[in-house]
Design a protein around this motif. Structure first.
Motif, PDB file in Angstrom:
ATOM      1  N   SER A 369       0.754  -1.233   0.030  1.00  0.00           N
ATOM      2  CA  SER A 369      -0.177  -0.131   0.121  1.00  0.00           C
ATOM      3  C   SER A 369       0.899   1.308  -0.047  1.00  0.00           C
ATOM      4  N   GLY A 370       0.973   1.876  -0.888  1.00  0.00           N
ATOM      5  CA  GLY A 370       1.786   3.160  -1.089  1.00  0.00           C
ATOM      6  C   GLY A 370       3.083   3.130  -1.348  1.00  0.00           C
ATOM      7  N   GLY A 371       3.783   1.785  -1.310  1.00  0.00           N
ATOM      8  CA  GLY A 371       5.079   1.835  -1.874  1.00  0.00           C
ATOM      9  C   GLY A 371       6.006   1.958  -0.862  1.00  0.00           C
ATOM     10  N   THR A 372       5.891   2.554   0.235  1.00  0.00           N
ATOM     11  CA  THR A 372       6.723   2.734   1.426  1.00  0.00           C
ATOM     12  C   THR A 372       6.353   2.430   2.544  1.00  0.00           C
ATOM     13  N   PRO A 373       7.168   1.824   3.683  1.00  0.00           N
ATOM     14  CA  PRO A 373       6.678   1.384   5.017  1.00  0.00           C
ATOM     15  C   PRO A 373       5.974   2.499   5.504  1.00  0.00           C
ATOM     16  N   GLN A 374       6.054   3.500   5.509  1.00  0.00           N
ATOM     17  CA  GLN A 374       5.174   4.586   6.427  1.00  0.00           C
ATOM     18  C   GLN A 374       3.863   4.809   5.960  1.00  0.00           C
ATOM     19  N   ALA A 375       3.565   4.797   4.441  1.00  0.00           N
ATOM     20  CA  ALA A 375       2.189   4.531   3.830  1.00  0.00           C
ATOM     21  C   ALA A 375       1.624   3.200   4.205  1.00  0.00           C
ATOM     22  N   GLY A 376       2.292   1.969   4.198  1.00  0.00           N
ATOM     23  CA  GLY A 376       1.805   0.812   4.475  1.00  0.00           C
ATOM     24  C   GLY A 376       1.335   0.933   5.937  1.00  0.00           C
ATOM     25  N   TRP A 377       2.063   1.494   6.662  1.00  0.00           N
ATOM     26  CA  TRP A 377       1.817   1.631   8.356  1.00  0.00           C
ATOM     27  C   TRP A 377       0.630   2.437   8.386  1.00  0.00           C
ATOM     28  N   ALA A 378       0.368   3.505   7.801  1.00  0.00           N
ATOM     29  CA  ALA A 378      -0.729   4.347   7.631  1.00  0.00           C
ATOM     30  C   ALA A 378      -2.069   3.643   7.430  1.00  0.00           C
ATOM     31  N   ALA A 379      -1.871   2.583   6.369  1.00  0.00           N
ATOM     32  CA  ALA A 379      -2.975   1.904   5.729  1.00  0.00           C
ATOM     33  C   ALA A 379      -3.363   0.809   6.745  1.00  0.00           C
ATOM     34  N   VAL A 380      -2.476   0.370   7.427  1.00  0.00           N
ATOM     35  CA  VAL A 380      -2.842  -0.666   8.515  1.00  0.00           C
ATOM     36  C   VAL A 380      -3.781  -0.294   9.505  1.00  0.00           C
ATOM     37  N   ASN A 381      -3.402   1.199  10.207  1.00  0.00           N
ATOM     38  CA  ASN A 381      -4.210   1.884  11.015  1.00  0.00           C
ATOM     39  C   ASN A 381      -5.450   2.370  10.734  1.00  0.00           C
ATOM     40  N   LEU A 382      -5.367   2.961   9.624  1.00  0.00           N
ATOM     41  CA  LEU A 382      -6.909   3.489   9.146  1.00  0.00           C
ATOM     42  C   LEU A 382      -7.913   2.245   8.822  1.00  0.00           C
ATOM     43  N   ALA A 383      -7.287   1.074   8.622  1.00  0.00           N
ATOM     44  CA  ALA A 383      -8.235  -0.113   8.533  1.00  0.00           C
ATOM     45  C   ALA A 383      -8.931  -0.374   9.769  1.00  0.00           C
ATOM     46  N   MET A 384      -8.420   0.150  11.063  1.00  0.00           N
ATOM     47  CA  MET A 384      -9.141  -0.092  12.023  1.00  0.00           C
ATOM     48  C   MET A 384     -10.479   0.612  12.208  1.00  0.00           C
ATOM     49  N   VAL A 385     -10.837   1.481  11.490  1.00  0.00           N
ATOM     50  CA  VAL A 385     -11.948   2.616  11.581  1.00  0.00           C
ATOM     51  C   VAL A 385     -13.231   1.686  11.421  1.00  0.00           C
ATOM     52  N   PRO A 386     -13.529   1.195  10.471  1.00  0.00           N
ATOM     53  CA  PRO A 386     -14.839   0.507  10.280  1.00  0.00           C
ATOM     54  C   PRO A 386     -15.269  -0.654  11.204  1.00  0.00           C
ATOM     55  N   PHE A 387     -14.256  -1.301  11.786  1.00  0.00           N
ATOM     56  CA  PHE A 387     -14.365  -2.191  12.776  1.00  0.00           C
ATOM     57  C   PHE A 387     -14.595  -1.812  13.924  1.00  0.00           C
ATOM     58  N   LEU A 388     -14.180  -0.483  14.382  1.00  0.00           N
ATOM     59  CA  LEU A 388     -14.402   0.048  15.672  1.00  0.00           C
ATOM     60  C   LEU A 388     -15.698   0.483  15.599  1.00  0.00           C
ATOM     61  N   VAL A 389     -16.202   1.068  14.576  1.00  0.00           N
ATOM     62  CA  VAL A 389     -17.779   1.565  14.313  1.00  0.00           C
ATOM     63  C   VAL A 389     -18.615   0.234  14.507  1.00  0.00           C
ATOM     64  N   LEU A 390     -18.360  -0.593  13.968  1.00  0.00           N
ATOM     65  CA  LEU A 390     -19.269  -1.969  14.108  1.00  0.00           C
ATOM     66  C   LEU A 390     -19.298  -2.239  15.518  1.00  0.00           C
ATOM     67  N   ALA A 391     -18.094  -2.425  16.255  1.00  0.00           N
ATOM     68  CA  ALA A 391     -18.155  -3.008  17.675  1.00  0.00           C
ATOM     69  C   ALA A 391     -18.813  -1.821  18.352  1.00  0.00           C
ATOM     70  N   GLY A 392     -18.466  -0.697  18.319  1.00  0.00           N
ATOM     71  CA  GLY A 392     -19.087   0.412  19.189  1.00  0.00           C
ATOM     72  C   GLY A 392     -20.627   0.549  18.915  1.00  0.00           C
ATOM     73  N   GLY A 393     -21.030   0.356  17.553  1.00  0.00           N
ATOM     74  CA  GLY A 393     -22.335   0.509  17.337  1.00  0.00           C
ATOM     75  C   GLY A 393     -23.266  -0.682  18.100  1.00  0.00           C
TER      76      GLY A 393
END
Length: 407
Positions: A369-393
Motif C-alpha cells: 500500500s503506497g510503496g513505502t513502509p510509512q504508507a503501509g503502516w498508515a494503511a494498516v491503522n486506518l483499516a481499524m476504523v470501520p471495525f471500531l464503528v461496528l463494535a461500538g455500534g
C-alpha cells in the motif's frame, strides 16, 4: 461426585487459576516469540513480500480451524486432555517450522505455522477454563488473573527471541527449537489441573439452544462481535509492527522491544480488569477498550518515530485487554453450562475467523500500500476504523435495549 466438588470460597477455582496462570506465562511465551519473528522469517522465505505475514495468518487460520474440535474434545474428555492436545500442536508446529527454515521452504514453514495454531486455539480456552469452577462473583477475576499470566510471557518470549534468533547459522532456527522445548516442558503443568469432566447428558437433560439461537441472543451477539473486533484489530496492527519498525530504519531488537511492551500492556491491566468489571459493569469496560484501541490508531498515524511505535502498541495492548476480557466475561455469563462446548467453540471460530482475515490483510496493507513502509503502516491503522464503528455500534445498541430484551 467427590467431596472436593463443593469446596467453599472458590478454593478449587483458585488452584486451577494458579495452574492456568503458569501455563499462560510459560507456554504462552511462544506466541510473542513467533509473532515477533514470524513476519520477518516469512519475508526472508517468501518470493513476494506481500506474503510476508502469511505465516502469522496460517497460525490464526489453524487456531480458527481447531477451535470447534478442541471445544468438543474438552466437552467430551475434559480440559486437561484438550490442553495436552494444544501443547502437542505447538511442539509439532515448532518442529515443522524449524524444518522449513532449515530447508528454506516457505510451504513447509507455513505448514508449521498452521500446526502452531492448534496451541493458540487451546490457549484461548484457558480463560474459559478459569471460569468453569468459579462462582459468579469470582468468575471475572478468575478470567482476569489467568490473562494476567501473559505478563510473564511478555517478558520471557521477546528475551528468548533476542537470545535465539541469530544463535544458529540459519536465522530464527534457534527460536523454533526453543518453541519445541517450551511446549514439551510446559505441558507437564496440566497434570495439576482439577476441572471435572462435564457429565454425560442424560436423555432428559436440557439440550440447550442451537448455535443460531445462541447468536440471536443480544448479549451473546455483542460479546462475540466485540471479542472478534478487539482481537482482530490487535492482530492486524501487531502483525505488521515488526515489519514497520524495521522498515522505518530500526533494528530487530527495537522490534522485539516494541512487541514486548505491547504484550506487557496486553496483560498488566489483567490484575485489575476483573475488579473494574465488578465495579463499573462489563459494558463500560468494553466501551473503554474500544476507545483506547481508537487512540492507538490515532497515535500511530502521527508519525513513525520509535516513541510513536511504543505508545501506539501499549495503547493497543490495553484496549485489547479491556475489550477482550470484557467480552469474555459477558459471554461466560450468557450461556448455560450444558451449552458451554457449543458456544465457546462457536465463539472462538468466529473470533479467530475475524483474526485470520485481519492477519491476511496485514501483510498486504503493510507491504503493498503506497510503496513505502510509512504508507503501509498508515494503511494498516486506518483499516481499524470501520471495525471500531461496528463494535461500538453494537454495544450502543445493546445498552439502549430494555434490560429484559438485552438479557
Amino acid at each position: 461426585m467427590s467431596s472436593t466438588d463443593h469446596l467453599p470460597d472458590d478454593r478449587r477455582a483458585r488452584r486451577n487459576v494458579m495452574v492456568l496462570v503458569m501455563a499462560q506465562a510459560f507456554l504462552g511465551a511462544q506466541m510473542p516469540m513467533i509473532f515477533t519473528i514470524g513476519g520477518l522469517a516469512g519475508q526472508s522465505l517468501a518470493a513476494n513480500p506481500c506474503f510476508a505475514t502469511l505465516p502469522i495468518s496460517l497460525i490464526v487460520l489453524g487456531s480458527m480451524s481447531s477451535a470447534t474440535p478442541l471445544s468438543w474434545i474438552m466437552q467430551r474428555y475434559g480440559r486437561r486432555t484438550g490442553f495436552f492436545v494444544g501443547a502437542c500442536g505447538g511442539a509439532l508446529g515448532g518442529i515443522i517450522g524449524a524444518i522449513g527454515l532449515y530447508l528454506a521452504s516457505f510451504p513447509i514453514f507455513l505448514l508449521g505455522s498452521f500446526c502452531t495454531g492448534i496451541y493458540m486455539s487451546a490457549q484461548g480456552f484457558y480463560r474459559f477454563a478459569a471460569a468453569d469452577t468459579a462462582s459468579d462473583t469470582f468468575r471475572p477475576k478468575a478470567i482476569s488473573y489467568v490473562m494476567a499470566g501473559g505478563l510473564l510471557s511478555a517478558l520471557i518470549g521477546p528475551q528468548l527471541v533476542k537470545v535465539t534468533a541469530d544463535a544458529m547459522v540459519v536465522p530464527f532456527l534457534g527460536t523454533y527449537l526453543a518453541v519445541i522445548a517450551v511446549n514439551v516442558i510446559g505441558s507437564m503443568l496440566f497434570i495439576m489441573i482439577d476441572i471435572p469432566k462435564p457429565p454425560v447428558p442424560s436423555q432428559n437433560a436440557p439440550r440447550g439452544r442451537s448455535r443460531m439461537e445462541l447468536l440471536k441472543t443480544p448479549r451473546i451477539a455483542v460479546a462475540v462481535i466485540c471479542a472478534m473486533v478487539s482481537y482482530a484489530l490487535m492482530n492486524l496492527v501487531m502483525t505488521s509492527t515488526p515489519l514497520a519498525v524495521v522498515g522505518c530504519g530500526f533494528d530487530k531488537s527495537n522490534a522485539a522491544d516494541v512487541v514486548s511492551f505491547h504484550v506487557l500492556a496486553m496483560y498488566i491491566p489483567s490484575f485489575f480488569t476483573g475488579h473494574l468489571i465488578a465495579r463499573f459493569g462489563v459494558e463500560k469496560i468494553m466501551a473503554a477498550g474500544l476507545v483506547i484501541l481508537a487512540g492507538a490508531g490515532a497515535v500511530a498515524l502521527q508519525g513513525v518515530d520509535l516513541a510513536n511505535f511504543f505508545i501506539a502498541l501499549v495503547l493497543l495492548g490495553v484496549g485489547w485487554n479491556f475489550g477482550f476480557i470484557g467480552a469474555t466475561s459477558m459471554l461466560a455469563g450468557a450461556h448455560a453450562p450444558h451449552e458451554r462446548g457449543r458456544m465457546q467453540g462457536l465463539n472462538d471460530l468466529i473470533v479467530f475467523g475475524g483474526v485470520t482475515v485481519a492477519s491476511l490483510s496485514s501483510g498486504g496493507l503493510m507491504n503493498c500500500s503506497g510503496g513505502t513502509p510509512q504508507a503501509g503502516w498508515a494503511a494498516v491503522n486506518l483499516a481499524m476504523v470501520p471495525f471500531l464503528v461496528l463494535a461500538g455500534g453494537s454495544l450502543i445498541w445493546l445498552l439502549t435495549r430494555p434490560k429484559t430484551q438485552a438479557a
